[in-house]
Design a protein around this motif. Structure first.
Motif, short mmCIF file in Angstrom:
data_model
loop_
_atom_site.label_atom_id
_atom_site.label_comp_id
_atom_site.label_asym_id
_atom_site.label_seq_id
_atom_site.Cartn_x
_atom_site.Cartn_y
_atom_site.Cartn_z
N LEU A 61 11.32 19.68 82.29
CA LEU A 61 11.06 18.72 81.23
C LEU A 61 10.25 17.54 81.73
CD1 LEU A 61 14.55 18.64 79.47
CD2 LEU A 61 12.60 20.12 78.99
N ASN A 62 9.19 17.22 81.02
CA ASN A 62 8.39 16.04 81.29
C ASN A 62 8.54 15.11 80.08
OD1 ASN A 62 6.50 14.14 82.03
ND2 ASN A 62 4.72 15.42 81.61
N TRP A 63 9.43 14.12 80.21
CA TRP A 63 9.73 13.23 79.09
C TRP A 63 8.59 12.24 78.90
CZ3 TRP A 63 14.00 14.25 76.22
CH2 TRP A 63 15.00 15.03 76.80
N ILE A 64 8.11 12.13 77.67
CA ILE A 64 6.98 11.26 77.35
C ILE A 64 7.38 10.34 76.20
CG2 ILE A 64 4.62 11.15 76.47
CD1 ILE A 64 4.12 13.84 77.81
N THR A 65 7.25 9.04 76.42
CA THR A 65 7.53 8.09 75.35
C THR A 65 6.53 8.32 74.23
OG1 THR A 65 8.36 6.46 76.92
CG2 THR A 65 7.76 5.66 74.73
N ALA A 66 7.05 8.56 73.05
CA ALA A 66 6.18 8.92 71.93
C ALA A 66 6.48 8.05 70.72
CB ALA A 66 6.36 10.39 71.57
N ASP A 67 5.48 7.48 70.15
CA ASP A 67 5.60 6.71 68.93
C ASP A 67 5.76 7.68 67.76
OD1 ASP A 67 5.26 5.23 66.64
OD2 ASP A 67 3.45 4.20 67.30
N PRO A 68 6.87 7.58 67.00
CA PRO A 68 7.07 8.52 65.89
C PRO A 68 5.88 8.57 64.93
CG PRO A 68 9.06 7.27 66.28
CD PRO A 68 7.99 6.65 67.15
N GLY A 69 5.22 7.44 64.74
CA GLY A 69 4.08 7.39 63.84
C GLY A 69 2.88 8.16 64.34
N LYS A 70 2.84 8.43 65.65
CA LYS A 70 1.71 9.13 66.24
C LYS A 70 2.08 10.53 66.73
CE LYS A 70 -0.35 4.79 67.87
NZ LYS A 70 -0.78 4.01 69.06
N MET A 71 3.30 10.95 66.45
CA MET A 71 3.80 12.20 67.02
C MET A 71 2.99 13.40 66.57
SD MET A 71 7.68 13.64 67.07
CE MET A 71 8.28 11.99 67.35
N GLN A 72 2.62 13.45 65.28
CA GLN A 72 1.85 14.59 64.79
C GLN A 72 0.52 14.67 65.51
OE1 GLN A 72 0.12 14.34 60.96
NE2 GLN A 72 -0.17 16.54 60.73
N VAL A 73 -0.11 13.51 65.71
CA VAL A 73 -1.39 13.47 66.40
C VAL A 73 -1.22 13.96 67.84
CG1 VAL A 73 -3.25 11.97 67.23
CG2 VAL A 73 -2.27 11.60 64.97
N GLN A 74 -0.15 13.50 68.49
CA GLN A 74 0.11 13.92 69.87
C GLN A 74 0.35 15.43 69.96
OE1 GLN A 74 3.21 10.83 70.36
NE2 GLN A 74 2.22 10.35 72.30
N LEU A 75 1.11 15.97 69.00
CA LEU A 75 1.36 17.40 69.00
C LEU A 75 0.06 18.18 68.75
CD1 LEU A 75 4.71 17.62 66.99
CD2 LEU A 75 4.40 18.22 69.39
N SER A 76 -0.71 17.72 67.79
CA SER A 76 -1.95 18.42 67.45
C SER A 76 -2.98 18.34 68.57
CB SER A 76 -2.54 17.83 66.16
OG SER A 76 -1.64 17.98 65.07
#
Length: 322
Positions: A61-76
C-alpha cells in the motif's frame, strides 16, 4: 586492473538490479487515498500498520493524501488507484459517463446532529424553520443526511435553512451561535460532545428508524476505475478483505482507537473526547461487503432519485463483488 574493472562492473550491475527491484515494487504498490487527520478514515493507516492487519505480503500500500474534491480527477489521471465514494455522489458521476466502481467496504454512516448544551432542541424536527450548518451540498455527508431526514418527514432543502461550508467554517458558526445546529461526521462530533455540546440524532439511526434495518447504513466504499479493477481483480479482492478485517478488528477492540487519537486530529488534552472514541467511532467502520450492503446502496439511490438529488438511476450497477 581486470579484477578491479570486474568488481566495479559487478557493483554497477548489482545497483542497477536493486534499483529495478525497487522501481518494480514502487510501480506495483496500490496508490490508495489517505484521509487527513480529522476524519474517520485517518485511522486506517496507523491501525493497519500497528496491528499488522495486512497479512498478505503481496499487497503493498502506498498511502496518498487525497482531496475528496479532486479524487475523481486523481483516479482518472492515474495518480491514484483507489479512493472512496458514496452511493449518491458516485451515481451522479456514473450518469455523466464515469467508469468508477465500488468494490469494497470502508465506512458506515456516522453523521451526527449536534446542538449546544443549553439548546432547547431535542430532535431534528425541532429544527424545522431554524438554521443549521453542514458540509458542501454535493458532499456525501449532506446528501445522506438529507436522504435520511426525508424518510422521517424532514426536507432539508425546504424545511430548514442550511448553510453549506467547510468543516472549519461550520464549527466557527456553531461556536459563535450563528446556527442552531451542525450536521457533522466523526471524530469532529465527538470532539464537540467532549467539550459539552449535545447530540440529538445520528443519521444512521434516522435511516434505521425509517427503513426497519438494524445495521448502520453504508456511507462510502473503496472505489476505482473499472479499467484498474478489471486489471487488478486479485489485488482488489485482497484490499476489500483487508478493510473488512480492519472493521472487524475495531469492533472487537474499540479501545484501540484511543491509541491513535492524535492521528484522528484529537489533542492529548481532550481527554473526554478520547474516552468517548470507542463507543462513538467504532461503529463507523464497515465489516461487510455483501448483498445487504448492496441493497442499502440501491435504496439510497432510489430515494435520491425521488428527492431529485439524482436525475435518474444509473444504467449500470455502481458496485461489484471483488
Amino acid at each position: 586492473m581486470q579484477r578491479r574493472t570486474f568488481l566495479q562492473s559487478a557493483s554497477v550491475l548489482a545497483a542497477a538490479s536493486l534499483f529495478s527491484v525497487a522501481r518494480a515494487a514502487e510501480q506495483s504498490a496500490v496508490r490508495i487515498t489517505l484521509p487527513s487527520a480529522g476524519s474517520a478514515g485517518s485511522a486506517w493507516r496507523p491501525l493497519i500498520d500497528s496491528q499488522h492487519l495486512n497479512t498478505d505480503s503481496t499487497l503493498n500500500l502506498n498511502w496518498i493524501t487525497a482531496d475528496p474534491g479532486k479524487m475523481q480527477v486523481q483516479l482518472s489521471a492515474g495518480s491514484l488507484d483507489v479512493g472512496v465514494f458514496g452511493a449518491v455522489g458516485l451515481a451522479t458521476l456514473v450518469n455523466r459517463g464515469s467508469d468508477i466502481v465500488l468494490f469494497g467496504p470502508a465506512l458506515n454512516n456516522h453523521g451526527r446532529w449536534i446542538v449546544r448544551n443549553d439548546s432547547p432542541y431535542k430532535e431534528p424536527k425541532d429544527l424545522i424553520g431554524k438554521t443549521i450548518a453542514t458540509t458542501a451540498e454535493t458532499s456525501e455527508t449532506y446528501l445522506q443526511a438529507r436522504i435520511a431526514a426525508s424518510l422521517i418527514g424532514i426536507d432539508l432543502k425546504k424545511d430548514v435553512k442550511v448553510i453549506h461550508g467547510s468543516p472549519t467554517a461550520n464549527l466557527a458558526l456553531f461556536e459563535r451561535g450563528d446556527v442552531e445546529a451542525i450536521i457533522t461526521l466523526e471524530p469532529t462530533a465527538t470532539r464537540l460532545v467532549g467539550r459539552g455540546a449535545r447530540e440529538i440524532a445520528r443519521v444512521a439511526d434516522l435511516w434505521k428508524q425509517a427503513t426497519g434495518q438494524t445495521e448502520d447504513p453504508f456511507l462510502v466504499g473503496l472505489a476505482a476505475s473499472r479499467t484498474w479493477f478489471d486489471a487488478n481483480r486479485e489485488t482488489a479482492k485482497q484490499l476489500a478483505a483487508l478493510f473488512e478485517r480492519f472493521g472487524q478488528a475495531i469492533h472487537a477492540n474499540p479501545d484501540s482507537l484511543k491509541t491513535i487519537a492524535q492521528d484522528l486530529g484529537i489533542k492529548a488534552d481532550e481527554t473526554q473526547a478520547i474516552d468517548l472514541l470507542p463507543q462513538r467511532l467504532a461503529p463507523a467502520y464497515s465489516t461487510r461487503w455483501d448483498d445487504g450492503v448492496f441493497a442499502t446502496i440501491d435504496k439510497q439511490i432510489q430515494t435520491a432519485v425521488k428527492l431529485g438529488l439524482l436525475d435518474r438511476t444509473p444504467d449500470r450497477t455502481i458496485y461489484v463483488k471483488a
